[in-house]
Motif scaffolding. Structure first.
Motif, PDB file in Angstrom:
ATOM      1  N   ALA A 102       0.807  -1.218   0.000  1.00 34.73           N
ATOM      2  CA  ALA A 102       0.000   0.000   0.000  1.00 34.73           C
ATOM      3  C   ALA A 102       0.843   1.271   0.000  1.00 34.73           C
ATOM      4  N   ARG A 103       2.101   1.168   0.294  1.00 37.54           N
ATOM      5  CA  ARG A 103       2.974   2.328   0.500  1.00 37.54           C
ATOM      6  C   ARG A 103       2.916   3.373  -0.619  1.00 37.54           C
ATOM      7  N   PRO A 104       3.011   3.000  -1.907  1.00 36.66           N
ATOM      8  CA  PRO A 104       2.938   4.047  -2.949  1.00 36.66           C
ATOM      9  C   PRO A 104       1.637   4.837  -2.900  1.00 36.66           C
ATOM     10  N   ASP A 105       0.521   4.149  -2.660  1.00 35.88           N
ATOM     11  CA  ASP A 105      -0.768   4.838  -2.558  1.00 35.88           C
ATOM     12  C   ASP A 105      -0.832   5.712  -1.312  1.00 35.88           C
ATOM     13  N   VAL A 106      -0.226   5.248  -0.221  1.00 34.91           N
ATOM     14  CA  VAL A 106      -0.207   6.030   1.014  1.00 34.91           C
ATOM     15  C   VAL A 106       0.586   7.316   0.802  1.00 34.91           C
ATOM     16  N   LEU A 107       1.752   7.194   0.160  1.00 33.48           N
ATOM     17  CA  LEU A 107       2.568   8.386  -0.101  1.00 33.48           C
ATOM     18  C   LEU A 107       1.831   9.367  -1.018  1.00 33.48           C
ATOM     19  N   ALA A 108       1.136   8.850  -2.049  1.00 35.28           N
ATOM     20  CA  ALA A 108       0.384   9.715  -2.954  1.00 35.28           C
ATOM     21  C   ALA A 108      -0.753  10.409  -2.204  1.00 35.28           C
ATOM     22  N   CYS A 109      -1.424   9.678  -1.339  1.00 34.22           N
ATOM     23  CA  CYS A 109      -2.518  10.250  -0.545  1.00 34.22           C
ATOM     24  C   CYS A 109      -1.986  11.344   0.382  1.00 34.22           C
ATOM     25  N   LEU A 110      -0.875  11.072   1.043  1.00 37.19           N
ATOM     26  CA  LEU A 110      -0.296  12.079   1.936  1.00 37.19           C
ATOM     27  C   LEU A 110       0.055  13.346   1.155  1.00 37.19           C
ATOM     28  N   LYS A 111       0.594  13.160  -0.040  1.00 40.45           N
ATOM     29  CA  LYS A 111       0.945  14.315  -0.868  1.00 40.45           C
ATOM     30  C   LYS A 111      -0.311  15.125  -1.199  1.00 40.45           C
ATOM     31  N   GLU A 112      -1.434  14.423  -1.512  1.00 43.30           N
ATOM     32  CA  GLU A 112      -2.701  15.106  -1.776  1.00 43.30           C
ATOM     33  C   GLU A 112      -3.182  15.860  -0.541  1.00 43.30           C
ATOM     34  N   HIS A 113      -2.826  15.368   0.636  1.00 42.90           N
ATOM     35  CA  HIS A 113      -3.215  16.021   1.894  1.00 42.90           C
ATOM     36  C   HIS A 113      -2.224  17.118   2.293  1.00 42.90           C
ATOM     37  N   GLY A 114      -1.227  17.373   1.430  1.00 44.62           N
ATOM     38  CA  GLY A 114      -0.267  18.428   1.706  1.00 44.62           C
ATOM     39  C   GLY A 114       0.910  18.006   2.562  1.00 44.62           C
ATOM     40  N   VAL A 115       1.100  16.715   2.747  1.00 44.06           N
ATOM     41  CA  VAL A 115       2.206  16.200   3.549  1.00 44.06           C
ATOM     42  C   VAL A 115       3.296  15.733   2.594  1.00 44.06           C
ATOM     43  N   GLU A 116       4.442  16.355   2.674  1.00 41.19           N
ATOM     44  CA  GLU A 116       5.565  15.997   1.803  1.00 41.19           C
ATOM     45  C   GLU A 116       6.509  15.064   2.543  1.00 41.19           C
ATOM     46  N   LEU A 117       6.749  13.914   1.951  1.00 41.22           N
ATOM     47  CA  LEU A 117       7.696  12.950   2.501  1.00 41.22           C
ATOM     48  C   LEU A 117       8.623  12.496   1.395  1.00 41.22           C
ATOM     49  N   ASP A 118       9.859  12.258   1.741  1.00 40.22           N
ATOM     50  CA  ASP A 118      10.811  11.699   0.800  1.00 40.22           C
ATOM     51  C   ASP A 118      10.377  10.267   0.485  1.00 40.22           C
ATOM     52  N   ASP A 119      10.493   9.871  -0.769  1.00 41.39           N
ATOM     53  CA  ASP A 119      10.126   8.503  -1.162  1.00 41.39           C
ATOM     54  C   ASP A 119      10.943   7.451  -0.412  1.00 41.39           C
TER      55      ASP A 119
END
Length: 155
Positions: A102-119
């Motif tokens: 699920a990790r890629p989808d979680v990172l994409a969702c966080l980005k949509e929520h304005g949370v920036e994380l390094d891959d």
């Protein structure tokens, strides 16, 4: 109890073991004249199913008596095994594998929520970001958390 002893000795518990123990609870309740039945399993964490049962007082039985018998049968056959099953190493491995998927989808969702994380963020960092996002925005209407599951330790 023998399965739990075996599990503690290193054999672990499988989903099939848990189904057998769940069936034993249902049989115990039926033998005690409580109307018991198997219901659909639930996913207690991503990738980890737990069998379930339902019960209700039999005709002429009281709810108080049924609840007491449910407690007795539950702890005699499956209660402690459930705790072990949820926390044994192979269960944690299943949860980690589900999180990794699920990790890629979680990172994409966080980005949509304005949370920036390094891959390359660790699983713990991603999970902490999910929790922080829930803490910061969970009260908003139509908020959907980016991940709902067990803690993916071991990253």
């Amino acid at each position: 109890m023998e399965r739990l002893r075996g599990a503690l000795a290193g054999d672990g518990l499988t989903y099939e073991d848990m189904v057998d123990l769940n069936d034993a609870v249902v049989q115990c309740l039926d033998d005690s004249r409580v109307d018991a039945f198997v219901v659909s399993p639930i996913e207690i964490a991503p990738g980890l199913l737990m069998p379930q049962f339902g019960a209700r007082p039999a005709a002429g039985g009281s709810e108080e008596e049924a609840l007491s018998l449910i407690s007795v049968c539950f702890f005699e056959y499956i209660g402690y095994a459930q705790q072990f099953y949820e926390n044994q190493p192979n269960s944690a491995d299943q949860q980690i594998a589900a999180f990794e998927e699920a990790r890629p989808d979680v990172l994409a969702c966080l980005k949509e929520h304005g949370v920036e994380l390094d891959d390359r963020a660790s699983n713990d960092e991603v999970y902490q970001a999910v929790n922080q996002d829930i803490a910061d925005n969970g009260q908003l209407p139509d908020f959907e958390p980016c991940y709902q599951g067990g803690y993916p330790s071991g990253s």
